[in-house]
Design an enzyme around this catalytic site. Structure first.
Site: not given
Length: 239
Positions: A37, A91-93, A104, A107, A113, A131
């Site tokens: 997201s 990238d997200g985490a 990670k 999703g 990734e 996070k």
């Protein structure tokens, strides 16, 4: 008051994503585009900069979602076949500890990734304040592990026998049966016990179990993290 907390989190995600894109994306870059997201906001900001500054940036996706974001926003799509060395990946985490060790895979995209991140000269993480943890497990209690389907029972037993905790095959919410990754594999979520600190050894042990494709532990990979805070500011953590 309904929606106040989610709105704060979304604003925090956007702040972190914008800060990372503004600081790290430059003309001519090969850029890894992560999943999740928060990355939606990073792509939005990237599109703005490409249009305003006429940047030429080749984008390498980490998932089907990232691929669609790149294509739908008319960004320049690349691949590791043609550009296997990346300048940066954003990238997200799901959780980040004080050493920038990451969990990670919420999703289900951790394998792609990690491949993309391993090809990048630097991995930059963007996330909201929920996070940011001192140690893994403070807020996110599970580690996603991608596995070959026929191995899910023996892999689960070996992880639980070695480290404790419990494992659970991730099931689909809008489909019958297990979640299937972009690679056609299953994902088990390991709900790990408290007290684990040597995540490098944990990752190495699990990765060597036959049937394991990849873990959601990213150890010594991230160089920097941006956390959007609830007050509208952005906290940065560097290696």
């Amino acid at each position: 008051m309904t929606g106040t907390v989610p709105d704060l989190k979304e604003q925090a995600k956007k702040k972190a994503a914008v800060a990372a894109v503004d600081e790290h994306v430059k003309d001519g870059m090969i850029l890894g585009v992560g999943s999740g997201s928060t990355i939606v906001y990073a792509v939005e900001r990237l599109v703005e900069r490409v249009e305003q500054e006429k940047l030429k940036v080749v984008c390498i996706p980490t998932s089907f979602q990232a691929h669609q974001l790149i294509v739908q926003n008319k960004l320049l799509l690349g691949s590791l076949d043609t550009t296997p060395i990346l300048d940066c990946a954003i990238d997200g985490a799901d959780e980040v500890d004080s050493d920038l060790t990451l969990i990670k895979g919420g999703g289900g995209c951790q394998t792609q990734e990690k491949i993309v991140a391993s090809c990048a000269r630097k991995l930059v993480i963007v996330a909201d304040y929920t996070k940011d943890s001192k140690t893994l497990g403070e807020q996110y209690k599970k580690i996603p592990i991608e596995i070959i389907p026929l191995s899910h029972v023996p892999v689960s037993l070996k992880i639980s026998d070695r480290f404790g905790g419990k494992t659970q095959l991730r099931m689909g919410k809008m489909k019958a049966g297990p979640v299937v990754s972009d690679n056609g594999n299953f994902i088990i979520d390991w709900f790990f016990p408290e007290g684990i600190t040597d995540w490098k050894s944990v990752h190495e042990y699990i990765k060597l179990i036959p049937g394991v494709v990849e873990t959601g532990l990213f150890v010594n990979m991230a160089e920097m993290a941006y956390f959007g805070l609830s007050d509208g500011s952005v906290k940065t953590v560097t290696k």
